[in-house]
Scaffold this motif. Sequence first.
Motif, short mmCIF file in Angstrom:
data_model
loop_
_atom_site.label_atom_id
_atom_site.label_comp_id
_atom_site.label_asym_id
_atom_site.label_seq_id
_atom_site.Cartn_x
_atom_site.Cartn_y
_atom_site.Cartn_z
N SER A 299 41.66 -6.26 34.11
CA SER A 299 40.41 -5.99 33.40
C SER A 299 39.36 -5.60 34.42
O SER A 299 39.17 -6.30 35.42
CB SER A 299 39.92 -7.23 32.64
N PHE B 261 47.00 -10.90 23.55
CA PHE B 261 45.91 -10.39 24.38
C PHE B 261 44.93 -9.63 23.50
O PHE B 261 45.34 -8.82 22.68
CB PHE B 261 46.44 -9.48 25.48
N VAL C 298 51.87 -10.40 24.28
CA VAL C 298 52.21 -10.35 25.69
C VAL C 298 53.15 -11.51 26.02
O VAL C 298 53.25 -12.47 25.26
CB VAL C 298 50.96 -10.39 26.61
N ASP D 281 53.75 -10.92 32.37
CA ASP D 281 53.03 -9.65 32.23
C ASP D 281 51.77 -9.70 33.08
O ASP D 281 51.19 -10.76 33.31
CB ASP D 281 52.63 -9.39 30.78
N SER D 282 51.32 -8.56 33.53
CA SER D 282 50.10 -8.48 34.33
C SER D 282 49.03 -7.71 33.55
O SER D 282 49.30 -6.61 33.04
CB SER D 282 50.40 -7.75 35.65
N ILE D 283 47.84 -8.29 33.44
CA ILE D 283 46.73 -7.65 32.75
C ILE D 283 45.60 -7.47 33.74
O ILE D 283 45.18 -8.42 34.40
CB ILE D 283 46.26 -8.47 31.53
N SER E 177 38.28 -10.78 28.27
CA SER E 177 39.65 -10.32 28.01
C SER E 177 40.51 -11.56 27.86
O SER E 177 40.79 -12.24 28.85
CB SER E 177 40.16 -9.48 29.18
N TRP F 279 40.92 -2.10 30.46
CA TRP F 279 42.05 -2.98 30.73
C TRP F 279 43.36 -2.21 30.77
O TRP F 279 43.48 -1.11 30.20
CB TRP F 279 42.14 -4.10 29.68
N SER F 280 44.32 -2.79 31.47
CA SER F 280 45.67 -2.23 31.47
C SER F 280 46.68 -3.38 31.46
O SER F 280 46.40 -4.47 31.96
CB SER F 280 45.90 -1.32 32.68
N LEU F 281 47.81 -3.13 30.86
CA LEU F 281 48.88 -4.11 30.72
C LEU F 281 50.14 -3.54 31.36
O LEU F 281 50.57 -2.44 31.02
CB LEU F 281 49.13 -4.40 29.23
#
Length: 184
Positions: A68, A43, A60, A64-66, A30, A82-84
């Motif tokens: 995985s 991203f 992004v 920001d927080s990613i 990721s 994954w989430s953003l």
Amino acid sequence: MIVPALSKGSGAHGVWPGIQNENSGFVFQSVISDSKVPGTWQFFVEYCCNPDYQASAIRVWPGDSITSIFTMGANSVWTDSWSLSPGSAGQAAGQRAQAGSSSNSFAGKGLINKGLLAIELQNGATWDFGQVQWSSISITASTTNSFCSSGYAVSGGLKYSVSGSSALTQDSSTTCTYSRITFG
């Protein structure tokens, strides 16, 4: 992973968690990178190399927080879910929370047995974008050997800190959990 500040320098900068096979010839990752659009972080999920695949990039912003989560499911299919979550700069730019996943069977790639956290610098790039922080890291492996405090390697000269580590061995698996790992 928290998206770091942008580089002010030239070259291509990348930050990523991923998984890799035993002979280090393949990685499922990721990626946050400025290589597609210099001066911005993008991203995307990538399998590198052969097969080589890059999902569509998402802009992004620093802060920001990613998240995985790499898992192996039925028929040895690996998935990166994954989430953003936008930080204040992302929210100000209109970024919305989003999520997705990418899956593939890497049967011909051999045993996937390495978890990686990486900063990748290409084309003369330097690490000038401050600390890189990962949090809530959990690695589960099919082994009863506790690898949590000694099962990682660090490239020469890298300044890093690890906090809040613990290990749990149950049945034939060991899970290592780290509250935070910071580079820089």
